[in-house]
Write a protein that holds these residues in place. Structure first.
Motif, PDB file in Angstrom:
ATOM      1  N   HIS A  57     -22.800   5.714 -49.656  1.00 18.82           N
ATOM      2  CA  HIS A  57     -22.065   6.621 -48.766  1.00 18.82           C
ATOM      3  C   HIS A  57     -20.979   5.875 -47.998  1.00 18.82           C
ATOM      4  N   LEU A  58     -21.284   4.646 -47.571  1.00 22.93           N
ATOM      5  CA  LEU A  58     -20.278   3.843 -46.870  1.00 22.93           C
ATOM      6  C   LEU A  58     -19.117   3.505 -47.796  1.00 22.93           C
ATOM      7  N   SER A  59     -19.442   3.106 -49.020  1.00 24.01           N
ATOM      8  CA  SER A  59     -18.402   2.743 -49.990  1.00 24.01           C
ATOM      9  C   SER A  59     -17.496   3.917 -50.320  1.00 24.01           C
ATOM     10  N   ASN A  60     -18.071   5.115 -50.364  1.00 23.31           N
ATOM     11  CA  ASN A  60     -17.302   6.319 -50.682  1.00 23.31           C
ATOM     12  C   ASN A  60     -16.567   6.881 -49.473  1.00 23.31           C
ATOM     13  N   GLY A  61     -16.740   6.264 -48.309  1.00 21.58           N
ATOM     14  CA  GLY A  61     -16.083   6.749 -47.098  1.00 21.58           C
ATOM     15  C   GLY A  61     -16.691   8.021 -46.536  1.00 21.58           C
ATOM     16  N   GLU A  62     -17.898   8.352 -46.987  1.00 25.46           N
ATOM     17  CA  GLU A  62     -18.556   9.579 -46.521  1.00 25.46           C
ATOM     18  C   GLU A  62     -19.131   9.422 -45.120  1.00 25.46           C
ATOM     19  N   VAL A  63     -19.441   8.204 -44.744  1.00 23.09           N
ATOM     20  CA  VAL A  63     -19.949   7.916 -43.398  1.00 23.09           C
ATOM     21  C   VAL A  63     -19.289   6.640 -42.901  1.00 23.09           C
ATOM     22  N   ARG A  64     -19.366   6.435 -41.579  1.00 16.97           N
ATOM     23  CA  ARG A  64     -18.823   5.213 -40.989  1.00 16.97           C
ATOM     24  C   ARG A  64     -19.960   4.498 -40.258  1.00 16.97           C
ATOM     25  N   PRO A  65     -19.877   3.186 -40.154  1.00 16.79           N
ATOM     26  CA  PRO A  65     -20.892   2.449 -39.400  1.00 16.79           C
ATOM     27  C   PRO A  65     -20.922   2.922 -37.952  1.00 16.79           C
ATOM     28  N   LEU A  66     -22.101   2.981 -37.368  1.00 19.34           N
ATOM     29  CA  LEU A  66     -22.274   3.466 -36.008  1.00 19.34           C
ATOM     30  C   LEU A  66     -21.470   2.627 -35.013  1.00 19.34           C
ATOM     31  N   ASN A  67     -21.449   1.307 -35.194  1.00 16.19           N
ATOM     32  CA  ASN A  67     -20.719   0.478 -34.229  1.00 16.19           C
ATOM     33  C   ASN A  67     -19.214   0.794 -34.259  1.00 16.19           C
ATOM     34  N   GLU A  68     -18.697   1.211 -35.395  1.00 15.89           N
ATOM     35  CA  GLU A  68     -17.289   1.613 -35.496  1.00 15.89           C
ATOM     36  C   GLU A  68     -17.058   2.920 -34.735  1.00 15.89           C
ATOM     37  N   ILE A  69     -17.979   3.835 -34.861  1.00 14.84           N
ATOM     38  CA  ILE A  69     -17.852   5.114 -34.173  1.00 14.84           C
ATOM     39  C   ILE A  69     -17.923   4.908 -32.667  1.00 14.84           C
ATOM     40  N   LEU A  70     -18.862   4.080 -32.215  1.00 12.44           N
ATOM     41  CA  LEU A  70     -19.022   3.845 -30.788  1.00 12.44           C
ATOM     42  C   LEU A  70     -17.834   3.110 -30.192  1.00 12.44           C
ATOM     43  N   ARG A  71     -17.224   2.252 -30.952  1.00  7.74           N
ATOM     44  CA  ARG A  71     -16.066   1.494 -30.479  1.00  7.74           C
ATOM     45  C   ARG A  71     -14.906   2.431 -30.144  1.00  7.74           C
ATOM     46  N   HIS A  72     -14.811   3.537 -30.845  1.00  7.72           N
ATOM     47  CA  HIS A  72     -13.677   4.466 -30.662  1.00  7.72           C
ATOM     48  C   HIS A  72     -13.975   5.586 -29.680  1.00  7.72           C
ATOM     49  N   SER A  73     -15.145   5.571 -29.074  1.00 10.48           N
ATOM     50  CA  SER A  73     -15.462   6.667 -28.136  1.00 10.48           C
ATOM     51  C   SER A  73     -15.263   6.276 -26.709  1.00 10.48           C
TER      52      SER A  73
END
Length: 73
Positions: A57-73
């Motif tokens: 899922h990560l390779s296909n861009g279907e999800v992003r790592p949680l730390n990446e999401i938290l960094r942008h919030s």
């Protein structure tokens, strides 16, 4: 040792406060057993398929790592 039926009867006679305390204890014990089972499953590789699925899922861009999401919030 008491039988399950005897334990059930004793539980049904508990005052409300004791019943709630027993419920919390029981939940704690159930969680400890679950955690232990998860640890054993992980140790023996029974959960490796989940990591592989996530990698896909990560390779296909279907999800992003949680730390990446938290960094942008």
């Amino acid at each position: 040792m008491s039988t399950v039926a005897e334990i059930e009867k004793a539980i049904s006679l508990l005052p409300s406060e004791d019943f709630l305390m027993l419920g919390r204890w029981f939940d704690e014990q159930r969680n400890l057993r679950w955690d232990g089972q998860m640890d054993r499953d992980a140790e023996f590789g029974a959960l490796d398929f989940l990591a592989d699925e996530l990698d896909g899922h990560l390779s296909n861009g279907e999800v992003r790592p949680l730390n990446e999401i938290l960094r942008h919030s």
